[in-house]
Design a protein around this motif. Sequence first.
Motif, PDB file in Angstrom:
ATOM      1  N   ARG A  87       0.107   3.428   1.171  1.00  0.00           N
ATOM      2  CA  ARG A  87       1.389   2.781   0.902  1.00  0.00           C
ATOM      3  C   ARG A  87       1.617   1.599   1.832  1.00  0.00           C
ATOM      4  O   ARG A  87       2.162   0.572   1.430  1.00  0.00           O
ATOM      5  CB  ARG A  87       2.532   3.800   1.034  1.00  0.00           C
ATOM      6  CG  ARG A  87       2.559   4.821  -0.095  1.00  0.00           C
ATOM      7  CD  ARG A  87       3.847   5.620  -0.104  1.00  0.00           C
ATOM      8  NE  ARG A  87       4.010   6.418   1.109  1.00  0.00           N
ATOM      9  CZ  ARG A  87       5.094   7.143   1.383  1.00  0.00           C
ATOM     10  NH1 ARG A  87       6.106   7.167   0.528  1.00  0.00           N
ATOM     11  NH2 ARG A  87       5.157   7.851   2.488  1.00  0.00           N
ATOM     12  N   ALA A  88       1.194   1.745   3.094  1.00  0.00           N
ATOM     13  CA  ALA A  88       1.328   0.639   4.043  1.00  0.00           C
ATOM     14  C   ALA A  88       0.454  -0.540   3.640  1.00  0.00           C
ATOM     15  O   ALA A  88       0.858  -1.702   3.738  1.00  0.00           O
ATOM     16  CB  ALA A  88       0.966   1.115   5.457  1.00  0.00           C
ATOM     17  N   VAL A  89      -0.766  -0.244   3.153  1.00  0.00           N
ATOM     18  CA  VAL A  89      -1.666  -1.295   2.676  1.00  0.00           C
ATOM     19  C   VAL A  89      -1.064  -1.990   1.465  1.00  0.00           C
ATOM     20  O   VAL A  89      -1.107  -3.216   1.338  1.00  0.00           O
ATOM     21  CB  VAL A  89      -3.058  -0.718   2.333  1.00  0.00           C
ATOM     22  CG1 VAL A  89      -3.923  -1.778   1.653  1.00  0.00           C
ATOM     23  CG2 VAL A  89      -3.739  -0.201   3.586  1.00  0.00           C
ATOM     24  N   PHE A  90      -0.465  -1.199   0.561  1.00  0.00           N
ATOM     25  CA  PHE A  90       0.177  -1.764  -0.628  1.00  0.00           C
ATOM     26  C   PHE A  90       1.305  -2.718  -0.239  1.00  0.00           C
ATOM     27  O   PHE A  90       1.429  -3.809  -0.813  1.00  0.00           O
ATOM     28  CB  PHE A  90       0.723  -0.631  -1.506  1.00  0.00           C
ATOM     29  CG  PHE A  90       1.549  -1.105  -2.665  1.00  0.00           C
ATOM     30  CD1 PHE A  90       0.952  -1.738  -3.761  1.00  0.00           C
ATOM     31  CD2 PHE A  90       2.931  -0.936  -2.675  1.00  0.00           C
ATOM     32  CE1 PHE A  90       1.711  -2.183  -4.833  1.00  0.00           C
ATOM     33  CE2 PHE A  90       3.696  -1.386  -3.741  1.00  0.00           C
ATOM     34  CZ  PHE A  90       3.085  -2.010  -4.823  1.00  0.00           C
ATOM     35  N   ILE A  91       2.118  -2.322   0.737  1.00  0.00           N
ATOM     36  CA  ILE A  91       3.217  -3.181   1.186  1.00  0.00           C
ATOM     37  C   ILE A  91       2.679  -4.449   1.823  1.00  0.00           C
ATOM     38  O   ILE A  91       3.224  -5.552   1.614  1.00  0.00           O
ATOM     39  CB  ILE A  91       4.120  -2.416   2.180  1.00  0.00           C
ATOM     40  CG1 ILE A  91       4.893  -1.323   1.449  1.00  0.00           C
ATOM     41  CG2 ILE A  91       5.096  -3.366   2.876  1.00  0.00           C
ATOM     42  CD1 ILE A  91       5.753  -1.818   0.307  1.00  0.00           C
ATOM     43  N   MET A  92       1.594  -4.336   2.580  1.00  0.00           N
ATOM     44  CA  MET A  92       0.988  -5.519   3.196  1.00  0.00           C
ATOM     45  C   MET A  92       0.524  -6.500   2.120  1.00  0.00           C
ATOM     46  O   MET A  92       0.810  -7.705   2.200  1.00  0.00           O
ATOM     47  CB  MET A  92      -0.193  -5.085   4.063  1.00  0.00           C
ATOM     48  CG  MET A  92      -0.981  -6.251   4.655  1.00  0.00           C
ATOM     49  SD  MET A  92      -0.036  -7.210   5.862  1.00  0.00           S
ATOM     50  CE  MET A  92      -0.090  -6.061   7.247  1.00  0.00           C
TER      51      MET A  92
END
Length: 597
Positions: A87-92
């Motif tokens: 999810r953090a990668v997606f937000i990035m």
Amino acid sequence: MKGLLEPLGLVFGDIGTSPIYTLTVIFLLLKPTEANVLGVLSLVTWTLIILVSAQYAWLAMSLSREGEGGAIVLKEILLSHLKPGRRAVFIMILSCVSVSLMIGDGVITPAISILSAVEGTRLIPAFSDLGQDKLIIASAAIAVALFLFQRHGTEKVAGAFGPVMVVWFLALAVSGIASISTMPKVLSAVNPYYAVTFFANHGIAGFFILGEVILCATGGEALYADMGHIGAKPIIKAWRVVFFALLLNYFGQGAYLLQNPKAGNILFEMVYSQAEVVYIPFLLLSVMATIIASQAMISGMFSIVFQGISTNIFPRMKVDFTSTRLRSQIYIGFVNWFLLLSVIFIMMEFGESAKLAAAYGIAVSGAMTVTGIMMTWIFIMRRAWVKAAAGFVIMVVDWAFFTACMTKIPHGGYWSLLIASAPLTMILIYIYGQRRLYRSMRPVEMGLFLDQFKMLYSASSRIKGTALYFIRDTERIPPYILHTMFKNGIIYEDNLFVSVKTLETPFGVNYFFRGGIADGLRVFEINLGYQEVLDLESILRKSGINEKTIFYGVEDIVTKNFIWRIFALMKTLSPAYVKFYKLPSNRLHGVVTRVDM
């Protein structure tokens, strides 16, 4: 009035010049019947209310970090609520897409604004036969002058932006009121019934008109992005004034169109019919307003890229600070010339503002959709259910506009996506290239390094003075330090590791020495906000550090992979870390490490 001047001059130029072309473009596709005019005016009204007033002035501007706003701020806020993972990668990635779309918008805004204003000269009898080629040349000349001026900064002339935009919005409101007085019934379009009826009458074709209606809201994202420069309250206060000035003018154009259904360039023809004697001053005022709108967008691009450099999503570029008073006044040569060449190309490719509108809106609606997703996610994580529900509704509206804009792709809209793809590709290659490079270099754990350092320091002769070594992570030592000390036997009496870390907050600078690591070895940490301008040499001197030499790593990347070759080129063209912070060149020593990627 004093509190309105700055936001009017720096924030509302883009959205403030939208009346020049919005209704003109829409009614190239629609017949100017009473039902269509009232329906479009209703759509414009509620687009400004939902996408600008609700999404940005209310919801987005309630999310900030030390008063700063923008896509990168939303990313940092959201990441603070998430654990590392998919999810953090997606937000990035989502934030990178938003930044890239903003840059794509930054190319089209000056092109369509300047070109549409210059086209208004055709209503002057002496210039009625002026060819489109000459108008393009004139528009390109204005763009060249504007971009050439960036190197000198805008601080000296920025004070004039506010008064000019006050006159511009006053002119829009007065011309609108004058036209409305001849047909007051257009005011009934405030009722959303007319927008609903418009969709009912036109079906799927009416839905795709949203791709043109979005033009009235271009520049709305500036309310949030520029919040850090001016503050939320002055922007919201100024928006109330701008909102009514825009609505009055749009309704006035609607009234004029109902009485003059063959009108082409609606705003300029309306003003010309009202008072021919003031038309030329109005035309000059419109050109000045579009230049101010373009200037605001250019400054915004510099700010976005600088944030990207500070947060390590963009490669380092040469940054010049053009003001000793305003930290937001910066100049990035590469960005400036990329925008100029792109603007001129876009002008020549499309030829006229009406055709250029076919490419406009995709980047804007895309950036708005990303903002809607991220801010709604934040409200859900914070359990702010009322705002989360409102954010979800707005996100659906954003998606509707974005979907409608997709029909523009075959008609030139692909240029908007192609332009945005250039910075997005650069960002993704740089982010993943940095990670791959860091893993390939195999940094050594601090504990293992200290064992060797202590033995070498006690057994070898030492050079007098202090040597600085720049490191990314205080727990892992990069190979260039190992080569310098252990392979080349260069050991100073005082060896200082300097680590500069970017905080998740926009502002704040603090620095300190860590406790004793070993005899002859110290660590100096600097933490700064991603919007801060770092005067590294000043910090070193204030901390009593007077180095004899400065070592830094230079990576010689060897690879057969095409993607990593592009990354290697980026690294080659980027100024080295210490050069970026303008440390004394006569003390710098680059240590080359060959890395196989």
